[in-house]
Design a protein around this motif. Structure first.
Motif, short mmCIF file in Angstrom:
data_model
loop_
_atom_site.label_atom_id
_atom_site.label_comp_id
_atom_site.label_asym_id
_atom_site.label_seq_id
_atom_site.Cartn_x
_atom_site.Cartn_y
_atom_site.Cartn_z
N GLY A 1 18.17 -4.09 -31.79
CA GLY A 1 18.95 -4.77 -30.75
C GLY A 1 19.00 -6.25 -31.04
N SER A 2 20.15 -6.77 -31.21
CA SER A 2 20.31 -8.21 -31.48
C SER A 2 20.31 -8.98 -30.19
CB SER A 2 21.61 -8.46 -32.25
OG SER A 2 22.71 -8.15 -31.41
N SER A 3 20.12 -10.30 -30.29
CA SER A 3 20.15 -11.16 -29.10
C SER A 3 21.52 -11.14 -28.46
CB SER A 3 19.76 -12.59 -29.49
OG SER A 3 20.67 -13.11 -30.46
N VAL A 4 22.57 -10.94 -29.27
CA VAL A 4 23.93 -10.88 -28.71
C VAL A 4 24.05 -9.67 -27.80
CG1 VAL A 4 26.37 -10.60 -29.26
CG2 VAL A 4 24.95 -12.08 -30.67
N ARG A 5 23.52 -8.52 -28.26
CA ARG A 5 23.58 -7.31 -27.44
C ARG A 5 22.77 -7.49 -26.16
NH1 ARG A 5 22.40 -1.66 -30.26
NH2 ARG A 5 24.43 -2.19 -31.13
N GLU A 6 21.60 -8.14 -26.28
CA GLU A 6 20.77 -8.35 -25.10
C GLU A 6 21.47 -9.24 -24.09
OE1 GLU A 6 16.99 -9.74 -26.37
OE2 GLU A 6 16.39 -7.82 -27.26
N ASN A 7 22.14 -10.29 -24.59
CA ASN A 7 22.88 -11.16 -23.68
C ASN A 7 24.01 -10.41 -23.00
OD1 ASN A 7 21.29 -13.36 -24.26
ND2 ASN A 7 22.63 -14.14 -25.89
N HIS A 8 24.68 -9.56 -23.77
CA HIS A 8 25.76 -8.76 -23.18
C HIS A 8 25.20 -7.82 -22.11
CE1 HIS A 8 29.43 -6.42 -22.84
NE2 HIS A 8 28.70 -5.31 -23.04
N GLY A 9 24.02 -7.23 -22.39
CA GLY A 9 23.40 -6.35 -21.41
C GLY A 9 23.04 -7.09 -20.13
N ALA A 10 22.54 -8.32 -20.28
CA ALA A 10 22.18 -9.10 -19.10
C ALA A 10 23.41 -9.43 -18.27
CB ALA A 10 21.46 -10.38 -19.52
N GLU A 11 24.52 -9.77 -18.96
CA GLU A 11 25.76 -10.07 -18.25
C GLU A 11 26.27 -8.83 -17.51
OE1 GLU A 11 28.42 -11.56 -21.15
OE2 GLU A 11 27.35 -13.45 -21.44
N ARG A 12 26.21 -7.68 -18.21
CA ARG A 12 26.67 -6.44 -17.56
C ARG A 12 25.78 -6.09 -16.38
NH1 ARG A 12 28.56 -3.64 -14.76
NH2 ARG A 12 29.37 -1.51 -15.00
N LEU A 13 24.47 -6.36 -16.50
CA LEU A 13 23.54 -6.10 -15.39
C LEU A 13 23.90 -6.96 -14.18
CD1 LEU A 13 20.95 -4.85 -14.21
CD2 LEU A 13 19.68 -6.74 -15.26
N LEU A 14 24.15 -8.25 -14.41
CA LEU A 14 24.52 -9.14 -13.31
C LEU A 14 25.79 -8.65 -12.62
CD1 LEU A 14 23.75 -12.66 -14.84
CD2 LEU A 14 22.50 -11.49 -13.01
N CYS A 15 26.75 -8.23 -13.44
CA CYS A 15 28.00 -7.73 -12.88
C CYS A 15 27.75 -6.47 -12.05
CB CYS A 15 28.98 -7.44 -14.02
SG CYS A 15 30.59 -6.83 -13.46
N ALA A 16 26.90 -5.57 -12.57
CA ALA A 16 26.61 -4.32 -11.87
C ALA A 16 25.88 -4.58 -10.55
CB ALA A 16 25.77 -3.40 -12.75
N VAL A 17 24.91 -5.51 -10.58
CA VAL A 17 24.18 -5.83 -9.34
C VAL A 17 25.12 -6.40 -8.29
CG1 VAL A 17 22.40 -7.33 -8.35
CG2 VAL A 17 21.95 -6.11 -10.49
N GLY A 18 26.08 -7.24 -8.75
CA GLY A 18 27.07 -7.76 -7.81
C GLY A 18 27.90 -6.65 -7.19
N GLU A 19 28.31 -5.67 -8.03
CA GLU A 19 29.07 -4.53 -7.51
C GLU A 19 28.23 -3.72 -6.51
OE1 GLU A 19 31.73 -2.23 -10.23
OE2 GLU A 19 30.68 -3.39 -11.77
N LEU A 20 26.95 -3.53 -6.86
CA LEU A 20 26.07 -2.79 -5.95
C LEU A 20 25.96 -3.49 -4.60
CD1 LEU A 20 23.15 -1.83 -8.38
CD2 LEU A 20 24.82 -0.26 -7.38
N TRP A 21 25.82 -4.81 -4.65
CA TRP A 21 25.63 -5.57 -3.41
C TRP A 21 26.89 -5.53 -2.53
CZ3 TRP A 21 21.25 -6.89 -1.40
CH2 TRP A 21 21.22 -7.78 -0.33
N ARG A 22 28.05 -5.42 -3.20
CA ARG A 22 29.31 -5.38 -2.44
C ARG A 22 29.70 -3.97 -2.02
NH1 ARG A 22 30.50 -9.00 -6.57
NH2 ARG A 22 31.60 -7.39 -7.76
#
Length: 438
Positions: free
Chosen positions: A16-37
């Motif tokens: 897992g590269s740092s780029v993939r990890e950053n992408h995962g973190a961004e997708r997680l933030l997006c998903a948490v926002g969707e969950l909250w809404r």
């Protein structure tokens, strides 16, 4: 089989590269926002299952809810059907293990892990999996990811999955809170509507009461004048020593009827809602026994017309001193005796007595020989315009004002009034008015 202990997340294998990890973190933030809404639980389940699969690159994901001692596979997002809608005992599935142990489960190969019920997994594509608890302190579910080949879930994937589960737990709490608030708001709206309705009814009832009181006062005024004239005439005729016995009986009945009309008029006035609390007795020392005898003499003609009698109880004291308003108490006794005579059968007797209770109180007893008053109706006997539903009693009831006046007048003296059985197995009711002694 993976040599790590069950439930230990795999260490990063370096792929897992740092780029993939950053992408995962961004997708997680997006998903948490969707969950909250998410407006409701079904929407949240869909968002979480889809996000779990995207965050880990899994071939499938499921959202499991705890249902007592069962694991409910509530939602899934997978390349082929898994177990959506089914329930399994917590003791026989990995999601149950995760909830009971409150930590993740990493399964590299389902064929080699004793926690896996192979009979359930064999028909599916699943060969490896990772599952994390939702709300680790008191798990209410789990999120699982599945792969069609044997593989080791990386520490980063497990971290993302656990963060998603934590976000889902908060979002579920938020939905539950919002639903409670919506129910509370709906209940408040219902109570507001009920309050408005009750207010309108109260205002309508108050207006009706005002109109009724005005009519009662008008009727009372119109009744008192002719009744007073009849009383004067009847008393004058009865004072004539030359009056024949037959005529004397007739004029005695006229006198009783006029007394009743006048008493009814006074009751209408004194029990009017405008007058509630307005009775102010003029207190003097008086003899209740003498007052009882006076009232009994007035009502004797009415009793005689029904072949009844009014009698002092044997052994009653010849004098009972009290402090009260003679006019008000005379009307109390008239109402009580009139009520007792109405409920006593022909050839029966009404027994009366005034006696001291202690140094502070005296009481007046008026006891009839009627059918009695059922215990469950006694609390309402003194209410305005109440006529009892019991057919044995209602047939002889008056207009529902006399006893109301009695209660108002006695309480204005600081006393109490109640009704009870005669006792000793004798039929009838006994009204007891307790008043201050001298």
């Amino acid at each position: 089989m993976n040599p790590r202990g069950p439930g230990d997340p795999a260490r990063s294998n370096g792929h897992g590269s740092s780029v993939r990890e950053n992408h995962g973190a961004e997708r997680l933030l997006c998903a948490v926002g969707e969950l909250w809404r998410a407006p409701d639980l079904p929407t949240l389940l869909n968002v979480a299952a889809r996000a779990a699969r995207e965050l880990t690159g899994a071939d499938g994901a499921s959202f499991v809810l705890r249902d007592g001692e069962l694991c409910h596979y509530a939602r899934e997002d997978a390349i082929s059907s898994l177990w959506q809608g089914r329930r399994f005992p917590m003791s026989s599935c990995v999601s149950g293990w995760v909830m009971r142990n409150r930590r993740p489960a990493i399964v590299d190969d389902i064929a080699l892990d004793p926690r896996i019920p192979l009979g359930v997994y064999r028909p599916t594509f699943v060969r490896s999996m990772a599952m994390v608890p939702i709300h680790a302190r008191a798990p209410l579910g789990a999120i699982g990811c599945y792969w069609g080949s044997t593989r080791v879930a990386t520490a980063h994937e497990v971290t993302l999955l656990q963060a998603l589960a934590d976000g889902a737990a908060l979002a579920m709490d938020n939905i539950a809170l919002r639903e409670r608030m919506e129910k509370a708001e709906a209940r408040i709206d219902e109570l507001d509507a009920l309050t408005r309705d009750l207010t309108e009814r109260h205002e309508a009832l108050a207006e009706s009461q005002r109109q009724g009181d005005a009519l009662n006062e008008l009727l009372a005024h119109d009744l008192r004048s002719p009744a007073a004239g009849i009383l004067l005439t009847a008393r004058a005729r009865l004072r004539d020593p030359a009056l024949e016995e037959r005529e004397r009986r007739r004029w005695s009945r006229v006198l009783c009827s006029a007394e009743l009309i006048q008493r009814t008029a006074m009751n209408l006035l004194d029990t009017s809602s405008r007058q509630l609390g307005a009775l102010v007795p003029r207190l003097d020392e008086l003899d209740l026994t003498a007052l009882l005898e006076e009232v009994a003499e007035i009502l004797d003609p009415f009793a005689a017309s029904r072949d009844q009698r009014i009698a002092l109880r044997p052994g009653a004291p010849r004098c009972c001193r009290a402090r009260g308003d003679a006019d008000l108490l005379r009307r109390v006794l008239q109402n009580l005796l009139d009520n007792a005579l109405r409920h006593t059968p022909a050839r029966g007797a009404v027994h009366v007595e005034a006696r001291p209770v202690d140094a502070r109180w005296v009481e007046v007893l008026v006891c009839d020989e009627g059918p009695g008053i059922p215990a469950h109706l006694r609390d309402h006997i003194f209410d305005r315009y109440v006529r009892l539903d019991d057919p044995n009693v209602a047939a002889r009831s008056g207009r529902g004002l006399g006893l109301t006046f009695c209660k108002l007048a006695v309480e204005a003296h600081g006393g109490t009034i109640e009704v009870r059985d005669n006792g000793d197995g004798r039929p009838g009711s006994c009204f007891c008015a307790r008043l201050p002694a001298c």
